[in-house]
Each structure stands twice: as structure tokens, then as C-alpha cells.
Design an enzyme around this catalytic site. Structure first.
Site, PDB file in Angstrom:
ATOM      1  N   TYR A  13      -3.916 -38.828  13.733  1.00 60.50           N
ATOM      2  CA  TYR A  13      -3.377 -37.577  14.233  1.00 60.50           C
ATOM      3  C   TYR A  13      -3.280 -37.654  15.754  1.00 60.50           C
ATOM      4  O   TYR A  13      -4.163 -38.221  16.417  1.00 60.50           O
ATOM      5  CB  TYR A  13      -4.279 -36.405  13.828  1.00 60.50           C
ATOM      6  CG  TYR A  13      -3.798 -35.067  14.342  1.00 60.50           C
ATOM      7  CD1 TYR A  13      -2.654 -34.482  13.817  1.00 60.50           C
ATOM      8  CD2 TYR A  13      -4.466 -34.406  15.374  1.00 60.50           C
ATOM      9  CE1 TYR A  13      -2.194 -33.261  14.295  1.00 60.50           C
ATOM     10  CE2 TYR A  13      -4.013 -33.187  15.857  1.00 60.50           C
ATOM     11  CZ  TYR A  13      -2.882 -32.618  15.315  1.00 60.50           C
ATOM     12  OH  TYR A  13      -2.422 -31.419  15.799  1.00 60.50           O
ATOM     13  N   HIS A  58       4.027 -31.171  13.318  1.00 56.05           N
ATOM     14  CA  HIS A  58       3.927 -29.751  12.996  1.00 56.05           C
ATOM     15  C   HIS A  58       4.452 -28.932  14.167  1.00 56.05           C
ATOM     16  O   HIS A  58       4.318 -29.303  15.340  1.00 56.05           O
ATOM     17  CB  HIS A  58       2.514 -29.329  12.583  1.00 56.05           C
ATOM     18  CG  HIS A  58       1.435 -29.544  13.592  1.00 56.05           C
ATOM     19  ND1 HIS A  58       1.247 -28.723  14.670  1.00 56.05           N
ATOM     20  CD2 HIS A  58       0.448 -30.476  13.646  1.00 56.05           C
ATOM     21  CE1 HIS A  58       0.191 -29.142  15.362  1.00 56.05           C
ATOM     22  NE2 HIS A  58      -0.307 -30.202  14.771  1.00 56.05           N
ATOM     23  N   ASP A 116       1.476 -33.433  16.958  1.00 55.22           N
ATOM     24  CA  ASP A 116       1.573 -32.021  17.327  1.00 55.22           C
ATOM     25  C   ASP A 116       2.805 -31.840  18.209  1.00 55.22           C
ATOM     26  O   ASP A 116       2.880 -32.381  19.306  1.00 55.22           O
ATOM     27  CB  ASP A 116       0.291 -31.642  18.079  1.00 55.22           C
ATOM     28  CG  ASP A 116       0.240 -30.204  18.537  1.00 55.22           C
ATOM     29  OD1 ASP A 116       1.225 -29.481  18.382  1.00 55.22           O
ATOM     30  OD2 ASP A 116      -0.828 -29.814  19.066  1.00 55.22           O
ATOM     31  N   GLU A 140      -3.897 -22.304  11.073  1.00 60.32           N
ATOM     32  CA  GLU A 140      -4.833 -22.501  12.180  1.00 60.32           C
ATOM     33  C   GLU A 140      -5.905 -21.414  12.202  1.00 60.32           C
ATOM     34  O   GLU A 140      -5.667 -20.260  11.855  1.00 60.32           O
ATOM     35  CB  GLU A 140      -4.069 -22.509  13.505  1.00 60.32           C
ATOM     36  CG  GLU A 140      -4.926 -22.716  14.754  1.00 60.32           C
ATOM     37  CD  GLU A 140      -5.629 -24.058  14.779  1.00 60.32           C
ATOM     38  OE1 GLU A 140      -6.471 -24.301  13.885  1.00 60.32           O
ATOM     39  OE2 GLU A 140      -5.369 -24.849  15.704  1.00 60.32           O
ATOM     40  N   ASP A 157       3.858 -28.785  19.236  1.00 58.66           N
ATOM     41  CA  ASP A 157       3.756 -27.454  19.847  1.00 58.66           C
ATOM     42  C   ASP A 157       4.768 -26.489  19.198  1.00 58.66           C
ATOM     43  O   ASP A 157       4.846 -26.412  17.984  1.00 58.66           O
ATOM     44  CB  ASP A 157       3.935 -27.536  21.357  1.00 58.66           C
ATOM     45  CG  ASP A 157       2.713 -28.128  22.059  1.00 58.66           C
ATOM     46  OD1 ASP A 157       1.655 -28.245  21.410  1.00 58.66           O
ATOM     47  OD2 ASP A 157       2.822 -28.475  23.240  1.00 58.66           O
ATOM     48  N   ASP A 174      -3.980 -27.169  27.808  1.00 60.24           N
ATOM     49  CA  ASP A 174      -3.110 -27.120  26.642  1.00 60.24           C
ATOM     50  C   ASP A 174      -2.388 -25.774  26.592  1.00 60.24           C
ATOM     51  O   ASP A 174      -2.682 -24.906  25.773  1.00 60.24           O
ATOM     52  CB  ASP A 174      -3.957 -27.319  25.366  1.00 60.24           C
ATOM     53  CG  ASP A 174      -3.118 -27.337  24.096  1.00 60.24           C
ATOM     54  OD1 ASP A 174      -1.920 -27.641  24.191  1.00 60.24           O
ATOM     55  OD2 ASP A 174      -3.676 -27.034  23.022  1.00 60.24           O
ATOM     56  N   GLU A 195       4.626 -24.887  15.571  1.00 62.00           N
ATOM     57  CA  GLU A 195       3.857 -23.655  15.414  1.00 62.00           C
ATOM     58  C   GLU A 195       4.683 -22.420  15.723  1.00 62.00           C
ATOM     59  O   GLU A 195       5.796 -22.498  16.248  1.00 62.00           O
ATOM     60  CB  GLU A 195       2.613 -23.710  16.297  1.00 62.00           C
ATOM     61  CG  GLU A 195       2.903 -23.767  17.779  1.00 62.00           C
ATOM     62  CD  GLU A 195       1.719 -24.269  18.578  1.00 62.00           C
ATOM     63  OE1 GLU A 195       1.327 -23.581  19.536  1.00 62.00           O
ATOM     64  OE2 GLU A 195       1.179 -25.357  18.248  1.00 62.00           O
ATOM     65  N   ASN A 255      -8.050 -27.911  10.065  1.00 61.78           N
ATOM     66  CA  ASN A 255      -8.361 -28.374  11.411  1.00 61.78           C
ATOM     67  C   ASN A 255      -9.861 -28.196  11.676  1.00 61.78           C
ATOM     68  O   ASN A 255     -10.350 -27.078  11.814  1.00 61.78           O
ATOM     69  CB  ASN A 255      -7.552 -27.569  12.433  1.00 61.78           C
ATOM     70  CG  ASN A 255      -7.817 -28.002  13.863  1.00 61.78           C
ATOM     71  OD1 ASN A 255      -8.476 -29.004  14.114  1.00 61.78           O
ATOM     72  ND2 ASN A 255      -7.301 -27.242  14.814  1.00 61.78           N
ATOM     73  N   ARG A 301       2.956 -24.853  11.370  1.00 65.70           N
ATOM     74  CA  ARG A 301       1.634 -24.319  11.725  1.00 65.70           C
ATOM     75  C   ARG A 301       1.778 -22.832  12.034  1.00 65.70           C
ATOM     76  O   ARG A 301       2.695 -22.426  12.763  1.00 65.70           O
ATOM     77  CB  ARG A 301       1.087 -25.052  12.950  1.00 65.70           C
ATOM     78  CG  ARG A 301      -0.156 -24.391  13.548  1.00 65.70           C
ATOM     79  CD  ARG A 301      -0.717 -25.194  14.677  1.00 65.70           C
ATOM     80  NE  ARG A 301      -1.272 -24.331  15.727  1.00 65.70           N
ATOM     81  CZ  ARG A 301      -1.897 -24.766  16.810  1.00 65.70           C
ATOM     82  NH1 ARG A 301      -2.052 -26.063  17.009  1.00 65.70           N
ATOM     83  NH2 ARG A 301      -2.346 -23.916  17.707  1.00 65.70           N
ATOM     84  N   CYS A 358      -4.223 -23.020  23.206  1.00 67.26           N
ATOM     85  CA  CYS A 358      -5.021 -23.725  22.213  1.00 67.26           C
ATOM     86  C   CYS A 358      -5.271 -22.791  21.029  1.00 67.26           C
ATOM     87  O   CYS A 358      -5.560 -21.604  21.202  1.00 67.26           O
ATOM     88  CB  CYS A 358      -6.341 -24.162  22.826  1.00 67.26           C
ATOM     89  SG  CYS A 358      -7.512 -24.830  21.618  1.00 67.26           S
TER      90      CYS A 358
END
Length: 303
Positions: free
Chosen positions: A48, A116, A89, A195, A91, A62, A118, A217, A161, A126
Site C-alpha cells: 500500500y 482509492h 492513495d 474510513e 486523495d 497531509d 475519497e 485501515n 473511500r 488526514c
């Protein structure tokens, strides 16, 4: 030698097959290409690549400051060094739907097995911090539709996500999360990343809500309790990630080593905590390069 022997297409097919098996795939977070190789050597199922880790690697928080170019470039460096599938990721997709479409094709080109996207508002935060805001359902679904429509390899995994659970308390938050997950599956998502789930019961509720692979996660110091892989398998999870763990451990060890240098001026007392030179050379497959040039590996390393 050099890079992985498995093609990106083969890695994607194998990843899809493993996901459909119903088993739990364990995917620790790699913070560089060498750590990805170690993850493979230790027998894990995949690699990952965390957006938080990519940002931290650049010395940034982040909060959506990294660019598609930076993420795709680092993802390519990591993915090419392992025969395992690499999930990254992405974002919020780095912009509006057309940007999301470009993101997918760039990540395909970078040999990733999937990503993924989101449903947070930019600038994102984050996933385990308070104060997050998510976009409306229509906007979230549009991002996923753009991602699915843009991919050229239908084996590339588009995971959605949702961060909506943490925006509402109690049952309302969980209900919002299951409703959002259903809408994202309807938009074409191959898998769901819910998440900041707080309990095993919440993961089980997500499992009951949708019939696609689900990711758990297990990040430290966040909203979720740190469940074992077996506990997550028992409630029907298909993937588990430890996104920042290896970076945290490595940085913690580095901090202690620097303290030791300040205190004593030497690291002789830390040798048993270090990766041995011989192990490093084994990990980078130094000896295989001798097949091409016998002058490259013409020595032995004592342990």
C-alpha cells in the site's frame, strides 16, 4: 534483477482473483521502493502507498499539497520493485472529474494495481482527524464514474473511500456511511474503503450493506481500534492496510539513533538494531547482477 518480473497487467489480474477469493489480503504501507521489497520478502499479499506517507516524505502535511505528478512518480518507483500488487492513495483525484480521469490513466501508466479516491472536500485532511468535510453524494459519485470511465484496463481497481462516518456522531454517522457506500458502488466502485470505523460492529455493518470488497485501515493513533487481521477477517473484510506504520517505526528508530549520536558520539551500541549489510545486499538482489557483469558481485559479506 532490476525491476519486478511480473507485468502490471498480470499483477492486476492476480489482485482481482485474490480479492474474489474471500480471504483477507494484508497490505502494509511502503515508504520507499526498498521497503516494498521487504514487504514482499516477508510474505505479505500486497503493498500500500499512503498519501500521508508521500506527503511526509516531502516534509509536508497531509492536506492535499502533493501533486498527481509526485504521487504517480513515487508510486511507479515503488510498484516496479515488487511482484506484489500495489494499491495507492489518490486523495480526491487531484481536481474535478476530468482531472480524476487523467489521474486514473497516469496511475495505470505507473503500473499500479489500483487506487482509492475519497469524498472529502479539498483541501482534504488526514482521515482520522476531526473537522473533515465531505462533498455531496452526487459529486462523490461523479468522481467515481469519471474514474471508472477513464480506465483502459478493466482490471485496474477503482476503490471509493468515504470519510462521511466521522462527520456525524453515533448511529447517524454509521447510517450515512453505509448509504454513501451503496451510492458509490452504484456509481461503479469496485471496492469500498470506509474510513474511521470505530468498532468491529461498524465494519460488520458495512459488510452487510455492500457486496464488494472492503478495506480496513489500521492506522495508529486514530479513530479505529487496532484490530488483528483475524478479527477483521471474521467480520468479512477483504483488505487491511497499515498505511503509516513502517514509516513511524523507521522514523522512531532514526530519532533514537540520532539521540544516541548526540549522547555518545557513536552508534556501536545500536548495531543489533540495524539491517545488516548482507541482508541489504540480499534484498536488492546484488548477486543477480553478476549474471550480467561478473565484476559487480565478486566479494563476500561476513555476518
Amino acid at each position: 534483477m532490476l525491476y519486478a518480473q511480473t507485468t502490471p497487467e498480470a499483477k492486476r489480474r492476480a489482485f482481482r482473483e485474490r480479492l474474489s477469493s474471500g480471504e483477507l489480503l494484508r497490505m502494509p504501507g511502503a515508504f520507499n521502493p526498498l521497503s516494498a521489497r521487504l514487504i514482499e520478502q516477508k510474505g505479505f499479499d500486497g503493498v500500500y502507498v499512503s498519501g500521508a506517507v508521500l506527503a511526509a516524505d516531502l516534509g509536508l502535511p497531509d492536506i492535499g499539497l502533493t501533486t498527481l505528478t509526485e504521487v504517480a512518480g513515487r508510486g511507479a518507483q515503488i510498484a516496479r520493485m515488487t511482484d506484489l500488487p500495489t494499491l495507492i492513495d489518490a486523495d480526491t483525484g487531484f481536481g474535478e472529474p476530468m482531472n480524476v480521469a487523467r489521474t486514473i490513466q497516469e496511475l495505470e501508466n505507473a503500473a499500479l494495481a489500483g487506487c482509492h479516491i475519497e469524498d472529502q472536500v479539498n483541501p482534504k485532511r488526514c482521515g482520522h482527524l476531526d473537522g473533515k468535510t465531505v462533498v455531496d453524494e452526487a459529486t462523490a459519485a461523479q468522481r467515481i464514474r469519471a474514474a471508472v470511465d477513464a480506465r483502459r484496463d478493466d482490471q485496474f481497481l477503482v476503490m471509493a473511500r468515504t470519510d462521511i462516518r466521522a462527520t456525524q456522531d453515533g448511529e447517524a454517522g454509521l447510517r450515512a456511511a453505509t448509504d454513501r457506500a451503496k451510492a458509490l458502488v452504484d456509481a461503479g466502485a469496485d471496492a469500498i474503503f470506509p474510513e474511521a470505523m470505530r468498532t468491529l460492529e461498524e465494519f460488520a455493518a458495512m459488510r452487510a450493506a455492500v457486496d464488494v470488497p472492503l478495506l480496513a485501515n489500521m492506522t495508529e493513533f486514530g479513530k479505529s481500534e487496532l484490530f488483528t487481521a483475524q478479527q477483521l477477517a471474521d467480520v468479512g473484510m477483504n483488505l487491511v492496510i497499515w498505511p503509516v506504520s513502517m514509516l513511524r517505526i523507521s522514523m522512531g528508530a532514526t530519532g533514537r539513533a540520532l539521540d544516541e549520536l548526540n549522547a555518545s558520539g557513536s552508534l556501536s551500541g545500536k548495531l543489533d538494531e540495524m539491517q545488516h549489510r548482507a541482508d541489504l545486499y540480499d534484498l536488492v538482489d546484488y548477486q543477480a547482477y553478476n549474471h550480467f557483469d561478473t565484476d559487480v558481485f565478486n566479494f563476500t559479506v561476513s555476518r
